[in-house]
Design a protein around this motif. Structure first.
Motif, PDB file in Angstrom:
ATOM      1  N   SER A  56       0.818  -1.209   0.000  1.00  0.00           N
ATOM      2  CA  SER A  56       0.000   0.000   0.000  1.00  0.00           C
ATOM      3  C   SER A  56       0.855   1.264   0.000  1.00  0.00           C
ATOM      4  O   SER A  56       0.428   2.293  -0.536  1.00  0.00           O
ATOM      5  N   CYS A  57       2.025   1.203   0.601  1.00  0.00           N
ATOM      6  CA  CYS A  57       2.929   2.361   0.542  1.00  0.00           C
ATOM      7  C   CYS A  57       3.341   2.643  -0.900  1.00  0.00           C
ATOM      8  O   CYS A  57       3.349   3.803  -1.343  1.00  0.00           O
ATOM      9  N   MET A  58       3.647   1.588  -1.646  1.00  0.00           N
ATOM     10  CA  MET A  58       4.061   1.770  -3.045  1.00  0.00           C
ATOM     11  C   MET A  58       2.896   2.164  -3.934  1.00  0.00           C
ATOM     12  O   MET A  58       3.021   3.084  -4.757  1.00  0.00           O
ATOM     13  N   THR A  59       1.759   1.504  -3.784  1.00  0.00           N
ATOM     14  CA  THR A  59       0.605   1.871  -4.607  1.00  0.00           C
ATOM     15  C   THR A  59       0.071   3.244  -4.232  1.00  0.00           C
ATOM     16  O   THR A  59      -0.355   4.011  -5.098  1.00  0.00           O
ATOM     17  N   GLY A  60       0.093   3.559  -2.942  1.00  0.00           N
ATOM     18  CA  GLY A  60      -0.341   4.882  -2.513  1.00  0.00           C
ATOM     19  C   GLY A  60       0.562   5.976  -3.063  1.00  0.00           C
ATOM     20  O   GLY A  60       0.089   7.048  -3.459  1.00  0.00           O
ATOM     21  N   PHE A  61       1.872   5.703  -3.125  1.00  0.00           N
ATOM     22  CA  PHE A  61       2.820   6.665  -3.699  1.00  0.00           C
ATOM     23  C   PHE A  61       2.539   6.859  -5.185  1.00  0.00           C
ATOM     24  O   PHE A  61       2.505   7.989  -5.683  1.00  0.00           O
ATOM     25  N   ALA A  62       2.322   5.744  -5.905  1.00  0.00           N
ATOM     26  CA  ALA A  62       2.085   5.844  -7.345  1.00  0.00           C
ATOM     27  C   ALA A  62       0.781   6.586  -7.642  1.00  0.00           C
ATOM     28  O   ALA A  62       0.731   7.449  -8.536  1.00  0.00           O
ATOM     29  N   LEU A  63      -0.283   6.271  -6.906  1.00  0.00           N
ATOM     30  CA  LEU A  63      -1.574   6.892  -7.170  1.00  0.00           C
ATOM     31  C   LEU A  63      -1.674   8.305  -6.608  1.00  0.00           C
ATOM     32  O   LEU A  63      -2.485   9.107  -7.082  1.00  0.00           O
ATOM     33  N   GLY A  64      -0.870   8.612  -5.586  1.00  0.00           N
ATOM     34  CA  GLY A  64      -0.937   9.928  -4.966  1.00  0.00           C
ATOM     35  C   GLY A  64      -0.015  10.952  -5.575  1.00  0.00           C
ATOM     36  O   GLY A  64      -0.295  12.154  -5.517  1.00  0.00           O
ATOM     37  N   ILE A  65       1.076  10.501  -6.191  1.00  0.00           N
ATOM     38  CA  ILE A  65       2.086  11.427  -6.713  1.00  0.00           C
ATOM     39  C   ILE A  65       1.984  11.587  -8.221  1.00  0.00           C
ATOM     40  O   ILE A  65       2.027  12.701  -8.742  1.00  0.00           O
ATOM     41  N   TYR A  66       1.839  10.492  -8.932  1.00  0.00           N
ATOM     42  CA  TYR A  66       1.863  10.543 -10.395  1.00  0.00           C
ATOM     43  C   TYR A  66       0.487  10.883 -10.965  1.00  0.00           C
ATOM     44  O   TYR A  66      -0.540  10.454 -10.450  1.00  0.00           O
ATOM     45  N   ARG A  67       0.498  11.615 -12.045  1.00  0.00           N
ATOM     46  CA  ARG A  67      -0.719  11.967 -12.766  1.00  0.00           C
ATOM     47  C   ARG A  67      -0.688  11.251 -14.105  1.00  0.00           C
ATOM     48  O   ARG A  67       0.129  11.564 -14.966  1.00  0.00           O
TER      49      ARG A  67
ATOM     50  N   GLU B  80       5.676  20.238  -2.894  1.00  0.00           N
ATOM     51  CA  GLU B  80       6.915  20.974  -3.178  1.00  0.00           C
ATOM     52  C   GLU B  80       8.147  20.143  -2.822  1.00  0.00           C
ATOM     53  O   GLU B  80       9.216  20.314  -3.439  1.00  0.00           O
ATOM     54  N   LEU B  81       8.017  19.253  -1.826  1.00  0.00           N
ATOM     55  CA  LEU B  81       9.153  18.391  -1.479  1.00  0.00           C
ATOM     56  C   LEU B  81       9.518  17.467  -2.639  1.00  0.00           C
ATOM     57  O   LEU B  81      10.700  17.251  -2.923  1.00  0.00           O
ATOM     58  N   ILE B  82       8.521  16.933  -3.324  1.00  0.00           N
ATOM     59  CA  ILE B  82       8.761  16.057  -4.462  1.00  0.00           C
ATOM     60  C   ILE B  82       9.393  16.845  -5.605  1.00  0.00           C
ATOM     61  O   ILE B  82      10.374  16.392  -6.229  1.00  0.00           O
TER      62      ILE B  82
ATOM     63  N   GLY C  44      17.614  16.272  -9.261  1.00  0.00           N
ATOM     64  CA  GLY C  44      18.004  15.095 -10.014  1.00  0.00           C
ATOM     65  C   GLY C  44      17.909  13.792  -9.235  1.00  0.00           C
ATOM     66  O   GLY C  44      18.538  12.792  -9.625  1.00  0.00           O
ATOM     67  N   VAL C  45      17.118  13.761  -8.176  1.00  0.00           N
ATOM     68  CA  VAL C  45      16.970  12.551  -7.372  1.00  0.00           C
ATOM     69  C   VAL C  45      16.076  11.561  -8.108  1.00  0.00           C
ATOM     70  O   VAL C  45      15.031  11.936  -8.663  1.00  0.00           O
ATOM     71  N   ALA C  46      16.482  10.301  -8.139  1.00  0.00           N
ATOM     72  CA  ALA C  46      15.694   9.268  -8.794  1.00  0.00           C
ATOM     73  C   ALA C  46      14.364   9.075  -8.069  1.00  0.00           C
ATOM     74  O   ALA C  46      14.243   9.343  -6.869  1.00  0.00           O
ATOM     75  N   GLU C  47      13.376   8.562  -8.806  1.00  0.00           N
ATOM     76  CA  GLU C  47      12.045   8.414  -8.238  1.00  0.00           C
ATOM     77  C   GLU C  47      12.021   7.457  -7.049  1.00  0.00           C
ATOM     78  O   GLU C  47      11.336   7.701  -6.061  1.00  0.00           O
TER      79      GLU C  47
ATOM     80  N   PHE D  68      10.903   8.243  -3.133  1.00  0.00           N
ATOM     81  CA  PHE D  68       9.997   7.436  -2.317  1.00  0.00           C
ATOM     82  C   PHE D  68      10.662   7.000  -1.019  1.00  0.00           C
ATOM     83  O   PHE D  68      10.062   7.096   0.063  1.00  0.00           O
ATOM     84  N   TRP D  69      11.891   6.529  -1.106  1.00  0.00           N
ATOM     85  CA  TRP D  69      12.539   5.905   0.045  1.00  0.00           C
ATOM     86  C   TRP D  69      13.054   6.937   1.048  1.00  0.00           C
ATOM     87  O   TRP D  69      12.936   6.734   2.255  1.00  0.00           O
TER      88      TRP D  69
END
Length: 282
Positions: free
Chosen positions: A95-106, A174-176, A183-186, A190-191
């Motif tokens: 859920s942390c990974m899916t929540g990150f994908a659904l909450g951050i990416y458009r 704004e943190l993202i 240049g931080v990797a995706e 997340f981590w």
């Protein structure tokens, strides 16, 4: 100065509240007290119909000793640990990974996928009982701890994703953006950026899922049938013999089975409350 009607009404509400809260607390605690009293009664009290009177003798050490030393209760407790802990880790991690994908990416279909996760929470358990059992039988996972763990992870991930996605959406975007500009990797975002901020939510969700899975009875009796895989909620019924229901041992087993979730809550209480209230006040 005479009290106004509003003051009188407030005083009446306060008195009513102070009267009803203790009554509600007593009504809520009454079943727990009854189970605790049953757990220290001898079997003869139930045979004689002495359910609510004073116990003829206090058999605390005898009853709880039988639960731990003369039954499969330790095995059932260990099975519950082996089922609950991996489920909590798996469901929260996914859920942390899916929540990150659904909450951050458009992306197109984001909302549809999110609704699919939510929709799974509204399907009644009874509808899934037969197909899930047939699936576990055909996959060779029936009456195994692994089958129960995989099912719980799959079923709990929907609720966990809803929880995590909404939590991540409330974080400062704004943190993202700042991390991406650097240049931080995706995966590093997340981590190292998002995950540390999710610790209160992870703690709150872990307590909730631990309680849900530990107290599950329905799927425990549908997907397991023996002491090698049954958790403690289903194993308590083994105290019922063919002719006699051993209420004193069932009550003692119920008290023992209820201790881990209670201990989990009190150990994680500060993080649990912080996770539930985070974002409530700006």
């Amino acid at each position: 100065m005479f009290p106004t009607p509003i003051d009188k009404r407030s005083r009446g509400v306060q008195i009513t509240y102070q009267t009803l809260v203790p009554l509600a607390l007593i009504m809520w605690l009454l079943p727990l007290i009854a189970v605790a009293m049953f757990s220290i009664r001898p079997l003869a009290d139930f045979s004689n119909g002495n359910y609510w009177g004073m116990p003829s003798s206090f058999e605390f050490f005898t009853n709880y000793g039988k639960v731990f030393l003369e039954s499969d209760m330790p095995r059932y407790m260990w099975n519950s640990i082996l089922i609950t802990v991996p489920t909590v880790i798996g469901a929260v991690a996914l859920s942390c990974m899916t929540g990150f994908a659904l909450g951050i990416y458009r992306f197109r279909g984001n909302l549809l996928i999110f609704f699919m996760f939510i929709a799974g929470n509204f399907v009644p358990f009874q509808i899934l009982m037969v197909p899930v059992r047939d699936l576990t039988v055909s996959a060779g996972l029936y009456d195994t701890k692994l089958g129960l763990v995989l099912f719980h992870i799959a079923f709990q991930t929907g609720f966990c994703t809803l929880f995590m996605r909404n939590f991540i959406r409330a974080l400062p975007y704004e943190l993202i953006e700042a991390a991406r500009v650097e240049g931080v990797a995706e995966w590093r975002i997340f981590w190292y950026v998002v995950l540390p901020l999710m610790k209160p939510a992870i703690a709150a969700l872990a307590v909730l899922i631990f309680t849900f899975i530990w107290n599950d009875y329905f799927w425990a009796i549908v997907l397991t049938q023996g002491p090698d895989a049954q958790p403690v909620t289903a194993g308590i019924t083994s105290f019922n013999s063919q002719f006699v229901a051993q209420y004193h041992l069932m009550s003692a087993g119920s008290i023992v089975a209820a201790l881990p979730p209670v201990a989990m809550f009190f150990l994680m209480q500060r993080h649990f409350i912080a996770g539930l209230t985070l974002g409530a006040v700006k």
